[in-house]
Structures are given as structure tokens and as C-alpha cells.
Design a protein around this motif. Structure first.
Motif, mmCIF file in Angstrom:
data_model
loop_
_atom_site.group_PDB
_atom_site.id
_atom_site.type_symbol
_atom_site.label_atom_id
_atom_site.label_comp_id
_atom_site.label_asym_id
_atom_site.label_seq_id
_atom_site.Cartn_x
_atom_site.Cartn_y
_atom_site.Cartn_z
ATOM 1 N N PRO A 170 5.007 -5.630 -7.423
ATOM 2 C CA PRO A 170 5.072 -6.444 -8.647
ATOM 3 C C PRO A 170 3.691 -6.821 -9.190
ATOM 4 O O PRO A 170 3.481 -6.803 -10.406
ATOM 5 N N MET A 171 2.755 -7.133 -8.310
ATOM 6 C CA MET A 171 1.395 -7.455 -8.755
ATOM 7 C C MET A 171 0.754 -6.233 -9.409
ATOM 8 O O MET A 171 0.078 -6.330 -10.438
ATOM 9 N N HIS A 172 0.969 -5.072 -8.841
ATOM 10 C CA HIS A 172 0.457 -3.828 -9.398
ATOM 11 C C HIS A 172 1.024 -3.578 -10.794
ATOM 12 O O HIS A 172 0.283 -3.299 -11.757
ATOM 13 N N GLN A 207 -4.756 -3.809 7.392
ATOM 14 C CA GLN A 207 -4.186 -3.282 8.632
ATOM 15 C C GLN A 207 -2.914 -4.036 9.009
ATOM 16 O O GLN A 207 -1.910 -3.432 9.407
ATOM 17 N N LYS A 208 -2.949 -5.352 8.867
ATOM 18 C CA LYS A 208 -1.788 -6.178 9.205
ATOM 19 C C LYS A 208 -0.603 -5.842 8.313
ATOM 20 O O LYS A 208 0.527 -5.665 8.794
ATOM 21 N N LEU A 209 -0.825 -5.726 7.004
ATOM 22 C CA LEU A 209 0.271 -5.474 6.076
ATOM 23 C C LEU A 209 0.822 -4.055 6.205
ATOM 24 O O LEU A 209 2.037 -3.851 6.142
ATOM 25 N N VAL A 210 -0.050 -3.087 6.382
ATOM 26 C CA VAL A 210 0.413 -1.704 6.550
ATOM 27 C C VAL A 210 1.246 -1.575 7.827
ATOM 28 O O VAL A 210 2.249 -0.862 7.861
ATOM 29 N N ALA A 211 0.854 -2.300 8.868
ATOM 30 C CA ALA A 211 1.633 -2.294 10.107
ATOM 31 C C ALA A 211 3.031 -2.862 9.891
ATOM 32 O O ALA A 211 3.967 -2.526 10.628
ATOM 33 N N GLN A 212 3.171 -3.712 8.872
ATOM 34 C CA GLN A 212 4.472 -4.298 8.549
ATOM 35 C C GLN A 212 5.280 -3.417 7.597
ATOM 36 O O GLN A 212 6.398 -3.761 7.218
ATOM 37 N N GLY A 213 4.715 -2.293 7.194
ATOM 38 C CA GLY A 213 5.436 -1.359 6.334
ATOM 39 C C GLY A 213 4.945 -1.266 4.906
ATOM 40 O O GLY A 213 5.555 -0.573 4.089
ATOM 41 N N ALA A 214 3.866 -1.953 4.585
ATOM 42 C CA ALA A 214 3.370 -1.961 3.209
ATOM 43 C C ALA A 214 2.717 -0.634 2.835
ATOM 44 O O ALA A 214 2.094 0.024 3.670
ATOM 45 N N SER A 215 2.866 -0.260 1.571
ATOM 46 C CA SER A 215 2.048 0.774 0.961
ATOM 47 C C SER A 215 0.947 0.069 0.168
ATOM 48 O O SER A 215 1.105 -1.084 -0.238
ATOM 49 N N VAL A 216 -0.154 0.770 -0.036
ATOM 50 C CA VAL A 216 -1.253 0.185 -0.801
ATOM 51 C C VAL A 216 -1.197 0.737 -2.218
ATOM 52 O O VAL A 216 -1.447 1.919 -2.452
ATOM 53 N N HIS A 217 -0.820 -0.116 -3.162
ATOM 54 C CA HIS A 217 -0.768 0.241 -4.577
ATOM 55 C C HIS A 217 -2.141 -0.022 -5.200
ATOM 56 O O HIS A 217 -2.868 -0.917 -4.761
ATOM 57 N N GLY A 218 -2.459 0.713 -6.235
ATOM 58 C CA GLY A 218 -3.740 0.430 -6.864
ATOM 59 C C GLY A 218 -4.063 1.310 -8.044
ATOM 60 O O GLY A 218 -3.314 2.227 -8.403
ATOM 61 N N PHE A 219 -5.205 1.017 -8.637
ATOM 62 C CA PHE A 219 -5.699 1.808 -9.775
ATOM 63 C C PHE A 219 -7.196 1.594 -9.911
ATOM 64 O O PHE A 219 -7.783 0.674 -9.308
ATOM 65 N N ALA A 220 -7.799 2.450 -10.707
ATOM 66 C CA ALA A 220 -9.154 2.238 -11.204
ATOM 67 C C ALA A 220 -9.098 2.401 -12.710
ATOM 68 O O ALA A 220 -8.401 3.289 -13.223
ATOM 69 N N ALA A 221 -9.806 1.546 -13.428
ATOM 70 C CA ALA A 221 -9.778 1.573 -14.889
ATOM 71 C C ALA A 221 -11.153 1.208 -15.435
ATOM 72 O O ALA A 221 -11.944 0.529 -14.758
ATOM 73 N N VAL A 222 -11.429 1.665 -16.637
ATOM 74 C CA VAL A 222 -12.677 1.319 -17.320
ATOM 75 C C VAL A 222 -12.343 0.660 -18.646
ATOM 76 O O VAL A 222 -11.273 0.873 -19.216
ATOM 77 N N ALA A 223 -13.267 -0.133 -19.121
ATOM 78 C CA ALA A 223 -13.063 -0.809 -20.407
ATOM 79 C C ALA A 223 -13.140 0.204 -21.541
ATOM 80 O O ALA A 223 -14.133 0.928 -21.686
ATOM 81 N N GLY A 224 -12.072 0.265 -22.336
ATOM 82 C CA GLY A 224 -12.059 1.118 -23.517
ATOM 83 C C GLY A 224 -12.441 0.293 -24.738
ATOM 84 O O GLY A 224 -13.067 -0.771 -24.624
#
Length: 283
Positions: A170-172, A207-224
Motif C-alpha cells: 500500500p505504501m508503494h 532481513q527481519k521483514l523478508v524472513a517474515q515473508g515480505a517482498s521488497v517493493h520499490g522504484f527509482a524516479a527523477v524529477a520531470g
């Protein structure tokens, strides 16, 4: 709720610990505005300037920051956090590991970053597992909130990325709405950052969250191009960004466990009574 300080040993003095870590702690960040590339503790400015200055905003305990700095000696990594205990531990970690190109700042009052950095001074801003603040009323505290994204724009050099990593889908998703409103352009966007960057350093939190089953969501963006009108139009509660079928969620984002548990219970009760499932509000 226990605070960070409530978990400390009796007699802990933040002021004394910070005073003892000035090799990697900067008590006067405003004094380096516009010249962070020459930062050095105690003796003054460096003769050979760093090629890049990268901000790790909300640096936590600093594992990721320090490891990134160790891998890139030509870059100064500036870690900022509103938690003084985290900051002192970051600075002590850098000193213990002999990493001299990582410096940490205590921003207790959440001051505007333009107080610390000049226009175009930053080669990147990293947002690593920032606190999601799921409730609508606390949305402005999120590091990817529209107003904050607008404030980052002038500090980033041309083409410099803003980068997010989070366990919270949801944060992503919320952050993607904010990027669009603030006129950023995506370089990449993924639900599995680790698959794109398998060699990146890990933080203890990741490490703690991934061990609990989390995936790492993310992005990279630049100012347009800067938007003609800056107006918040996105739903602000992170509940709005949860999937429709909560029962299929294998991992519940940190900070939303109670909310999802209550919503699942409500739907089970409605199904048992032959009623249609309750739909999450769009707020």
C-alpha cells in the motif's frame, strides 16, 4: 507503547554518546549547506572533494547506509533521522567499521531539508523502509507525501534519482500516486527490488521483514517538468491501497496487521450471516 528511549539502559545519555561520535556525527548540518562534498570531521573541509553526495533519509540504524558508503568511497552518504538514538548508533557503527564517508544528522524537529542542502547538491535521495503511517491524518508524515516530494525537487541534481524501498505494497502504491502529482518520471518500478539488485546491502530491518515473508517493493524516479498545479487528489489512507481480496494476502505490511485482521474478521462475520462482503473505503 514503548519508545526507543524506554528500551535503553539506565544511565544512557544521548548527548554524551553523540559528543563521543563526532567523527561521523554532524551537529551543525546547516553549516555545510552547499559544501557537503568537502565534509570532514573536526579538522575542516576536505582537499579532495567527494564526487557525489547521497542522502539516506530516515536512515534507521544505519546498516544500509554504512555498507553503501563502504562500497562507494568517492561518495559521501549523509544519513538523517528524527530518532537521536538511531543517529548515534549509526555514527558509532560507521566509526567501528572504519567508514569515513558516512555522516549522520539528528533532525529531531523534522526541519525542511533546504535548511541543510543547497539546490542541486544531492546525487540521490534514498528512502529505505520509511515509516508508512497508515492512517489518513498522518499521511503528511510519509516521506513520499506530495509536499515532501515537491521539496526534494530543487535539492536533486539534474537526473538524480529518488529511490524507495518498502515492505508495504500500500505504501508503494500510494507513493506512485504522489510521484505523478509531483511531476516525477519513473526509471524503474518493481515488486521485487532484490531481484533487480541482488548484491545490494541489507539492513537488519529488511532481513527481519523478508524472513517474515515480505517482498521488497520499490522504484527509482527523477524529477520531470514541474506540474502546473500542485494539488493532492489521491486517497490518503493506506487502507485504500490494500487488495480487494484480503484473504489471499500472504504477507500483511508492517503497521497494518491490526487493520487487516479486523477487516478479515468483519468479512467472515458477514459471510456467515449471508451478507455481501464489506468493501474497503476509498479515502
Amino acid at each position: 507503547m514503548r519508545t526507543t528511549r524506554s528500551r535503553l539502559n539506565k544511565g544512557f545519555s544521548l548527548e554524551d554518546r553523540l559528543a563521543g561520535a563526532t567523527q561521523s556525527y554532524e551537529p551543525n548540518p546547516s553549516g555545510w549547506r552547499g559544501r557537503w562534498s568537502q565534509w570532514a570531521p573536526h579538522e575542516g573541509s576536505r582537499v579532495d572533494a567527494y564526487q557525489h553526495v547521497v542522502l539516506d533519509l530516515g536512515c534507521g540504524k544505519g546498516e544500509y547506509t554504512v555498507e553503501c558508503a563502504a562500497a562507494r568511497p568517492d561518495t559521501l552518504f549523509v544519513g538523517i533521522d528524527v530518532d537521536g538514538v538511531c543517529v548515534v548508533r549509526c555514527a558509532e557503527r560507521a566509526i567501528a567499521q572504519g567508514v569515513t564517508n558516512a555522516v549522520f544528522v539528528f533532525n529531531e524537529e523534522d526541519r525542511d531539508l533546504s535548511d541543510f542542502f543547497a539546490e542541486g547538491e544531492l546525487s540521490a535521495i534514498l528512502l529505505n523502509f520509511p515509516t508508512p503511517f497508515p492512517k489518513k491524518k498522518k499521511a503528511p508524515l510519509r516521506l513520499t507525501y506530495l509536499d515532501r516530494l515537491m521539496a526534494y525537487r530543487p535539492l536533486l541534481a539534474k537526473g538524480a534519482p529518488l529511490r524507495l524501498r518498502t515492505d508495504s505494497m500500500p505504501m508503494h502504491e500510494f507513493s506512485l500516486t504522489q510521484l505523478e502529482l509531483a511531476g516525477y518520471e519513473l526509471l524503474w518500478n518493481t515488486d521485487d527490488v532484490r531481484s533487480l539488485f541482488p548484491e545490494e546491502p541489507w539492513s537488519g530491518y529488511e532481513q527481519k521483514l523478508v524472513a517474515q515473508g515480505a517482498s521488497v517493493h520499490g522504484f527509482a524516479a527523477v524529477a520531470g517538468p514541474e506540474p502546473e498545479a500542485v494539488q493532492q487528489t489521491a486517497p490518503l489512507s493506506l487502507v485504500s491501497y490494500l487488495p480487494d481480496d484480503l484473504e489471499d494476502m500472504e504477507y500483511v505490511p508492517h503497521g497494518m496487521q491490526g487493520c487487516v485482521r479486523n477487516m478479515r474478521g468483519r468479512n467472515r462475520n458477514r459471510r456467515a450471516r449471508g451478507l455481501p462482503e464489506w468493501k474497503k473505503p476509498i479515502v
